[in-house]
Motif scaffolding. Structure first.
Motif, PDB file in Angstrom:
ATOM      1  N   ASP A  74       0.953  -1.006   0.048  1.00 45.75           N
ATOM      2  CA  ASP A  74      -0.054  -0.158  -0.106  1.00 45.75           C
ATOM      3  C   ASP A  74       1.014   1.333  -0.053  1.00 45.75           C
ATOM      4  OD1 ASP A  74      -2.109   1.899   0.123  1.00 45.75           O
ATOM      5  OD2 ASP A  74      -2.872   0.945   1.975  1.00 45.75           O
ATOM      6  N   GLU A  75       1.117   2.000  -1.009  1.00 44.79           N
ATOM      7  CA  GLU A  75       1.607   3.250  -1.218  1.00 44.79           C
ATOM      8  C   GLU A  75       3.251   2.981  -0.857  1.00 44.79           C
ATOM      9  OE1 GLU A  75       0.376   5.429  -3.030  1.00 44.79           O
ATOM     10  OE2 GLU A  75      -1.679   5.685  -2.603  1.00 44.79           O
ATOM     11  N   PRO A  76       3.909   2.073  -1.555  1.00 48.21           N
ATOM     12  CA  PRO A  76       5.392   1.876  -0.928  1.00 48.21           C
ATOM     13  C   PRO A  76       6.193   3.118  -1.090  1.00 48.21           C
ATOM     14  CG  PRO A  76       4.899   0.654  -2.904  1.00 48.21           C
ATOM     15  CD  PRO A  76       3.641   1.020  -2.532  1.00 48.21           C
ATOM     16  N   SER A  77       5.826   4.040  -2.194  1.00 43.01           N
ATOM     17  CA  SER A  77       6.685   4.984  -2.607  1.00 43.01           C
ATOM     18  C   SER A  77       6.331   6.419  -1.789  1.00 43.01           C
ATOM     19  CB  SER A  77       6.562   5.479  -4.153  1.00 43.01           C
ATOM     20  OG  SER A  77       5.341   5.918  -4.386  1.00 43.01           O
ATOM     21  N   MET A  78       5.389   6.049  -0.930  1.00 47.34           N
ATOM     22  CA  MET A  78       4.981   7.564  -0.253  1.00 47.34           C
ATOM     23  C   MET A  78       6.119   7.872   0.497  1.00 47.34           C
ATOM     24  SD  MET A  78       1.712   7.903   2.542  1.00 47.34           S
ATOM     25  CE  MET A  78       0.458   7.694   1.392  1.00 47.34           C
ATOM     26  N   GLY A  79       6.244   9.348   0.550  1.00 46.63           N
ATOM     27  CA  GLY A  79       7.052  10.074   1.134  1.00 46.63           C
ATOM     28  C   GLY A  79       8.682   9.851   1.114  1.00 46.63           C
ATOM     29  N   LEU A  80       9.293   8.977  -0.124  1.00 47.10           N
ATOM     30  CA  LEU A  80      10.395   9.031  -0.360  1.00 47.10           C
ATOM     31  C   LEU A  80      11.042   9.668  -1.345  1.00 47.10           C
ATOM     32  CD1 LEU A  80      10.642   4.966  -0.121  1.00 47.10           C
ATOM     33  CD2 LEU A  80      10.687   6.534   1.624  1.00 47.10           C
ATOM     34  N   SER A  81      12.449  10.068  -1.214  1.00 47.26           N
ATOM     35  CA  SER A  81      12.924  10.701  -2.691  1.00 47.26           C
ATOM     36  C   SER A  81      12.956   9.920  -3.984  1.00 47.26           C
ATOM     37  CB  SER A  81      14.182  10.966  -2.138  1.00 47.26           C
ATOM     38  OG  SER A  81      15.046   9.642  -1.952  1.00 47.26           O
ATOM     39  N   PRO A  82      13.062  10.564  -4.946  1.00 44.43           N
ATOM     40  CA  PRO A  82      13.043   9.885  -6.138  1.00 44.43           C
ATOM     41  C   PRO A  82      14.054   8.588  -6.270  1.00 44.43           C
ATOM     42  CG  PRO A  82      12.638  12.248  -6.674  1.00 44.43           C
ATOM     43  CD  PRO A  82      12.975  12.224  -5.050  1.00 44.43           C
ATOM     44  N   LYS A  83      15.070   8.916  -5.727  1.00 48.03           N
ATOM     45  CA  LYS A  83      16.254   7.838  -5.904  1.00 48.03           C
ATOM     46  C   LYS A  83      15.752   6.855  -4.970  1.00 48.03           C
ATOM     47  CE  LYS A  83      20.981   6.845  -4.982  1.00 48.03           C
ATOM     48  NZ  LYS A  83      22.414   7.631  -4.704  1.00 48.03           N
ATOM     49  N   LEU A  84      15.136   7.058  -4.013  1.00 47.69           N
ATOM     50  CA  LEU A  84      14.726   5.848  -2.993  1.00 47.69           C
ATOM     51  C   LEU A  84      13.731   5.130  -3.576  1.00 47.69           C
ATOM     52  CD1 LEU A  84      15.157   7.437   0.584  1.00 47.69           C
ATOM     53  CD2 LEU A  84      16.533   5.080  -0.321  1.00 47.69           C
ATOM     54  N   VAL A  85      12.606   5.915  -4.105  1.00 45.79           N
ATOM     55  CA  VAL A  85      11.532   5.488  -4.897  1.00 45.79           C
ATOM     56  C   VAL A  85      12.090   4.149  -6.064  1.00 45.79           C
ATOM     57  CG1 VAL A  85       9.588   5.941  -6.687  1.00 45.79           C
ATOM     58  CG2 VAL A  85      10.071   7.106  -4.661  1.00 45.79           C
ATOM     59  N   GLU A  86      13.156   4.639  -6.846  1.00 44.72           N
ATOM     60  CA  GLU A  86      13.655   3.633  -7.685  1.00 44.72           C
ATOM     61  C   GLU A  86      14.011   2.487  -6.873  1.00 44.72           C
ATOM     62  OE1 GLU A  86      16.708   5.389 -10.400  1.00 44.72           O
ATOM     63  OE2 GLU A  86      15.351   6.980 -11.105  1.00 44.72           O
ATOM     64  N   THR A  87      14.695   2.570  -5.721  1.00 50.82           N
ATOM     65  CA  THR A  87      15.155   1.472  -5.161  1.00 50.82           C
ATOM     66  C   THR A  87      14.259   0.629  -4.582  1.00 50.82           C
ATOM     67  OG1 THR A  87      17.091   2.935  -4.164  1.00 50.82           O
ATOM     68  CG2 THR A  87      16.587   0.431  -2.907  1.00 50.82           C
ATOM     69  N   VAL A  88      13.085   1.116  -4.263  1.00 50.56           N
ATOM     70  CA  VAL A  88      11.871   0.212  -3.765  1.00 50.56           C
ATOM     71  C   VAL A  88      11.423  -0.433  -5.015  1.00 50.56           C
ATOM     72  CG1 VAL A  88       9.558   0.435  -3.107  1.00 50.56           C
ATOM     73  CG2 VAL A  88      11.171   1.811  -1.636  1.00 50.56           C
ATOM     74  N   PHE A  89      11.247   0.056  -6.151  1.00 46.51           N
ATOM     75  CA  PHE A  89      10.594  -0.294  -7.328  1.00 46.51           C
ATOM     76  C   PHE A  89      11.577  -1.569  -7.742  1.00 46.51           C
ATOM     77  CE2 PHE A  89       7.398   2.956  -6.934  1.00 46.51           C
ATOM     78  CZ  PHE A  89       6.155   2.272  -7.154  1.00 46.51           C
ATOM     79  N   ASP A  90      12.824  -1.106  -7.694  1.00 49.69           N
ATOM     80  CA  ASP A  90      13.792  -2.336  -8.068  1.00 49.69           C
ATOM     81  C   ASP A  90      13.659  -3.348  -7.257  1.00 49.69           C
ATOM     82  OD1 ASP A  90      14.811  -0.766 -10.135  1.00 49.69           O
ATOM     83  OD2 ASP A  90      16.526  -0.031  -9.051  1.00 49.69           O
ATOM     84  N   THR A  91      13.378  -3.227  -5.862  1.00 55.01           N
ATOM     85  CA  THR A  91      13.277  -4.305  -5.007  1.00 55.01           C
ATOM     86  C   THR A  91      12.115  -5.128  -5.263  1.00 55.01           C
ATOM     87  OG1 THR A  91      14.555  -3.264  -3.422  1.00 55.01           O
ATOM     88  CG2 THR A  91      13.153  -4.923  -2.639  1.00 55.01           C
ATOM     89  N   ILE A  92      10.940  -4.425  -5.894  1.00 56.85           N
ATOM     90  CA  ILE A  92       9.581  -5.209  -5.854  1.00 56.85           C
ATOM     91  C   ILE A  92       9.881  -6.125  -7.160  1.00 56.85           C
ATOM     92  CG2 ILE A  92       7.448  -4.923  -7.029  1.00 56.85           C
ATOM     93  CD1 ILE A  92       6.996  -2.221  -5.335  1.00 56.85           C
ATOM     94  N   LEU A  93      10.591  -5.674  -8.317  1.00 58.06           N
ATOM     95  CA  LEU A  93      10.934  -6.417  -9.386  1.00 58.06           C
ATOM     96  C   LEU A  93      11.788  -7.853  -8.851  1.00 58.06           C
ATOM     97  CD1 LEU A  93      11.458  -3.751 -12.292  1.00 58.06           C
ATOM     98  CD2 LEU A  93       9.904  -5.274 -12.028  1.00 58.06           C
TER      99      LEU A  93
END
Length: 234
Positions: free
Chosen positions: A159-178
């Motif tokens: 549920d909203e894993p990118s919420m409140g994160l910097s663009p670089k950290l958002v990329e890290t989170v989505f890379d981890t999802i993959l």
């Protein structure tokens, strides 16, 4: 693997989810897009028994779960990475991860999964003894994802894993999802960041004021005029 059919959920007199139907096949990443107050988090809460639907059915891996207790839903193989992470701030990183395995008894398997989570998130390995509440938002998101993995689920809902994160950290989170998906995990993703979510999802649904108004492949949704105007700024 997960199927919602004509699900209706109320908060008092407010009809929040209106005949919601969606499905997630094994091995897929499926995203649910929508603006604030569209009903995305209520969808997650309804799936996990935190809010009871007034009608409709929710089936996970062949079991009807719409009347099951949340703990039993987790035992069935569903795990949740909640909105705003909801880690235990006064517990250590290790203790938070161990809480993810509270339904399990095999200590060796739990230890093996702890090692696996630390391989996925090396930052957590460095901070196992640190109080979780003292970590950055990005580190806490990693911890919330690791805690979900510790239940050894067959499917993870985020549920909203990118919420409140910097663009670089958002990329890290989505890379981890993959990465998690590449290991065989099925993922249902609720997101406001439509561009990032659709870039990695197989399929998507669009939720507006409690109703599913669009469903298609992620590729088609990226080029859909309604989606582009409402969520992609074009």
């Amino acid at each position: 693997m997960l199927r919602l059919v004509n699900v209706n959920t109320y908060y008092g007199p407010s009809h929040v989810l209106q005949d919601i139907s969606l499905d997630v096949e094994k091995g897929e990443i499926v995203c649910l897009l929508g603006a604030n107050a569209a009903g995305k988090t209520t969808t997650m809460k309804t799936i996990f028994g935190l809010v009871r639907p007034s009608s409709g059915s929710i089936n996970f891996d062949g079991q009807d779960i719409e009347r099951k207790l949340t703990g039993d839903i987790v035992k069935a193989g569903l795990a949740l990475v909640p909105e705003a992470r909801r880690i235990f701030p006064r517990m250590t990183v290790r203790e938070n991860l161990e809480m993810g395995a509270f339904t399990r008894a095999n200590k060796k398997e739990i230890a093996d999964d702890m090692d696996h989570v630390c391989q996925i998130f090396p930052r957590l390995q460095e901070r196992l003894k640190q109080l979780a509440g003292t970590m950055s938002g990005g580190e806490q998101q990693m911890l919330a994802m690791g805690r979900a993995i510790m239940s050894r689920p067959r499917m993870i809902c985020m549920d909203e894993p990118s919420m409140g994160l910097s663009p670089k950290l958002v990329e890290t989170v989505f890379d981890t999802i993959l990465r998690i998906r590449s290991e065989g995990m099925t993922i249902f993703l609720v997101e406001q960041n439509a561009s990032m979510a659709l870039s990695l999802a197989d399929r998507g649904y669009v939720l507006q004021t409690g109703k599913i108004v669009l469903s298609d492949t992620a590729k088609n949704l990226l080029t859909n005029d309604l989606v582009r105007q409402a969520y992609l700024g074009g």
